[in-house]
Design a protein around this motif. Structure first.
Motif, short mmCIF file in Angstrom:
data_model
loop_
_atom_site.label_atom_id
_atom_site.label_comp_id
_atom_site.label_asym_id
_atom_site.label_seq_id
_atom_site.Cartn_x
_atom_site.Cartn_y
_atom_site.Cartn_z
N LEU A 69 -1.01 -12.43 13.05
CA LEU A 69 -1.88 -11.73 12.11
C LEU A 69 -3.34 -11.76 12.55
CD1 LEU A 69 -0.30 -12.93 8.74
CD2 LEU A 69 -0.29 -10.60 9.64
N GLU A 70 -3.76 -12.88 13.13
CA GLU A 70 -5.14 -12.98 13.63
C GLU A 70 -5.34 -12.06 14.83
OE1 GLU A 70 -8.52 -14.09 15.88
OE2 GLU A 70 -6.49 -14.53 16.59
N LYS A 71 -4.35 -12.02 15.71
CA LYS A 71 -4.42 -11.15 16.88
C LYS A 71 -4.48 -9.68 16.48
CE LYS A 71 -1.86 -9.96 21.10
NZ LYS A 71 -0.62 -10.21 21.88
N GLU A 72 -3.77 -9.33 15.39
CA GLU A 72 -3.74 -7.94 14.92
C GLU A 72 -4.94 -7.60 14.05
OE1 GLU A 72 -1.35 -5.44 15.56
OE2 GLU A 72 -0.88 -6.86 17.16
N GLY A 73 -5.79 -8.57 13.77
CA GLY A 73 -6.98 -8.34 12.96
C GLY A 73 -6.72 -8.29 11.47
N GLY A 123 11.62 -13.01 16.34
CA GLY A 123 11.64 -14.13 15.41
C GLY A 123 10.80 -13.92 14.17
N LEU A 124 9.96 -12.88 14.15
CA LEU A 124 9.12 -12.58 12.98
C LEU A 124 9.77 -11.44 12.19
CD1 LEU A 124 7.15 -14.30 14.64
CD2 LEU A 124 5.33 -12.75 13.96
N THR A 125 9.71 -11.54 10.87
CA THR A 125 10.29 -10.50 10.02
C THR A 125 9.24 -9.94 9.06
OG1 THR A 125 11.00 -11.99 8.24
CG2 THR A 125 12.52 -11.69 10.09
N MET A 126 9.42 -8.69 8.68
CA MET A 126 8.46 -8.02 7.81
C MET A 126 8.37 -8.65 6.41
SD MET A 126 6.06 -5.86 7.70
CE MET A 126 6.37 -5.11 9.32
N PRO A 127 9.52 -9.02 5.76
CA PRO A 127 9.40 -9.64 4.44
C PRO A 127 8.57 -10.92 4.43
CG PRO A 127 11.64 -8.89 4.78
CD PRO A 127 10.92 -8.74 6.10
N THR A 128 8.79 -11.79 5.45
CA THR A 128 8.01 -13.04 5.52
C THR A 128 6.55 -12.75 5.82
OG1 THR A 128 9.95 -14.27 6.28
CG2 THR A 128 7.81 -15.28 6.67
N LEU A 129 6.31 -11.79 6.69
CA LEU A 129 4.94 -11.40 7.02
C LEU A 129 4.22 -10.90 5.76
CD1 LEU A 129 3.27 -11.20 9.71
CD2 LEU A 129 3.75 -8.76 9.65
N THR A 130 4.91 -10.12 4.95
CA THR A 130 4.32 -9.58 3.72
C THR A 130 4.00 -10.71 2.75
OG1 THR A 130 5.55 -7.51 3.99
CG2 THR A 130 4.68 -8.00 1.80
N LYS A 131 4.92 -11.67 2.61
CA LYS A 131 4.68 -12.80 1.72
C LYS A 131 3.44 -13.60 2.14
CE LYS A 131 9.51 -13.57 0.39
NZ LYS A 131 10.66 -14.51 0.49
N ILE A 132 3.29 -13.81 3.46
CA ILE A 132 2.15 -14.57 3.96
C ILE A 132 0.85 -13.81 3.70
CG2 ILE A 132 1.03 -15.41 6.07
CD1 ILE A 132 3.84 -16.08 7.13
N LEU A 133 0.85 -12.52 3.95
CA LEU A 133 -0.34 -11.71 3.69
C LEU A 133 -0.70 -11.73 2.21
CD1 LEU A 133 0.16 -8.58 5.96
CD2 LEU A 133 -1.81 -10.12 5.98
N GLU A 134 0.32 -11.66 1.37
CA GLU A 134 0.09 -11.68 -0.08
C GLU A 134 -0.50 -13.02 -0.52
OE1 GLU A 134 3.57 -11.19 -2.62
OE2 GLU A 134 2.45 -9.71 -3.75
N PHE A 135 0.04 -14.11 0.03
CA PHE A 135 -0.46 -15.44 -0.30
C PHE A 135 -1.92 -15.60 0.11
CE2 PHE A 135 -0.92 -19.95 1.20
CZ PHE A 135 -1.04 -20.52 -0.06
N ILE A 136 -2.24 -15.18 1.32
CA ILE A 136 -3.62 -15.30 1.81
C ILE A 136 -4.55 -14.41 1.00
CG2 ILE A 136 -5.13 -14.90 3.80
CD1 ILE A 136 -2.77 -15.61 5.61
#
Length: 223
Positions: A199-203, A156-169
C-alpha cells in the motif's frame, strides 16, 4: 460500521439473511421489517446506509417501497433480494437505483461478495474528492474488474483483506502500526507488513516514523 436494515416477510428466510449479514465485518443491522410499509417507516426513523429488500412482500412490495424511498428523497443504498428473474422486474429495480440484485436462493459467498463490493465502493467515495475517468470506470464496473484486480496484486495478497486494511487505517484517529493492523484484521504481523509495504509503494498510505526513547523507531501508517 455500515448501518443496515433488512426487509423480508418470511421469518425463516429473514433469520438466515440476518445471520449471513452479521458474519460479514463492517456491517450492523439496526432494524428488521416484515413488509414494505414497515421498511419505509424504518428508513424514515433510522436513515440507514443500506437497505436489503425483498421484492415480493404483502401490503407493500419491495419495488413499491423503493419508489417511495426515492420519491421522499432518502439517499439510502439498496440491495434487492428476490426470486424474480424476469427482465421487466430486474430492469425496474435497477432503474430505481439498486446497487445489486441477488436472486433467491443464494449462497453466503454471493451476499458476502455483494457487501464487500459495496464496502469497497463506500471507502472509495470517502477517500476521493474527485475521480478521473479510469478511476470512475473501475468503481462503476468493479464487479467485472474484481478478478483482474486480484491478478494485479502480488502473490498471497487478496482484495478483501486489502480493503479491510484500508478501511481500518482510514477510520483510525491516528497512524497505526503493523501490529495494530494485524490484531484488528486477524492476520499475522509479517502478513500485515506485506500488505502495508504494498500500500505504501502504491501511494495508498503514508509512513509516519515514531521515535521512542529506547529501541528502534516504529513505522506507523496513515492516509
Amino acid at each position: 460500521m455500515i448501518s443496515v436494515i433488512l426487509v423480508e416477510d418470511d421469518p425463516m428466510v429473514r433469520e438466515v439473511h440476518r445471520q449471513f449479514i452479521e458474519r460479514i465485518d463492517g456491517f450492523k443491522i439496526i432494524g428488521i421489517a416484515a413488509n414494505g410499509h414497515e421498511g419505509l417507516q424504518l428508513i424514515r426513523q433510522t436513515q440507514p446506509d443500506l437497505a436489503i429488500i425483498d421484492m415480493y412482500m404483502p401490503y407493500m412490495g419491495g419495488l413499491e417501497m423503493l419508489r417511495e424511498v426515492r420519491a421522499e428523497g432518502f439517499l439510502v443504498d439498496v440491495i434487492a433480494i428476490t426470486a424474480a428473474q424476469d427482465i421487466e422486474t430486474v430492469h425496474r429495480v435497477l432503474q430505481q437505483g439498486a446497487v445489486d440484485y441477488i436472486m433467491k436462493p443464494f449462497t453466503f459467498e454471493r451476499i458476502k461478495k455483494s457487501l464487500e463490493n459495496y464496502r469497497f465502493f463506500r471507502l472509495k467515495l470517502k477517500e476521493k474528492k474527485s475521480f478521473s475517468q479510469p478511476e470512475l470506470d473501475q468503481l462503476l464496473f468493479m464487479n467485472n474488474m474484481e478478478e483482474k484486480e486480484e491478478e494485479l496484486l502480488p502473490k498471497g495478497l487478496t482484495m478483501p483483506t486489502l480493503t479491510k486494511i484500508l478501511e481500518f487505517i482510514s477510520n483510525a484517529s491516528s497512524p497505526v502500526s503493523a501490529e495494530e493492523v494485524a490484531e484488528n484484521i486477524g492476520i499475522a504481523r509479517v502478513t500485515a507488513r506485506r500488505y502495508l509495504d504494498y500500500l505504501e509503494k502504491e501511494g495508498k498510505v503514508k509512513i509516519h516514523v515514531q521515535y521512542g526513547g529506547v529501541g528502534r523507531p516504529v513505522n506507523r501508517y496513515g492516509m
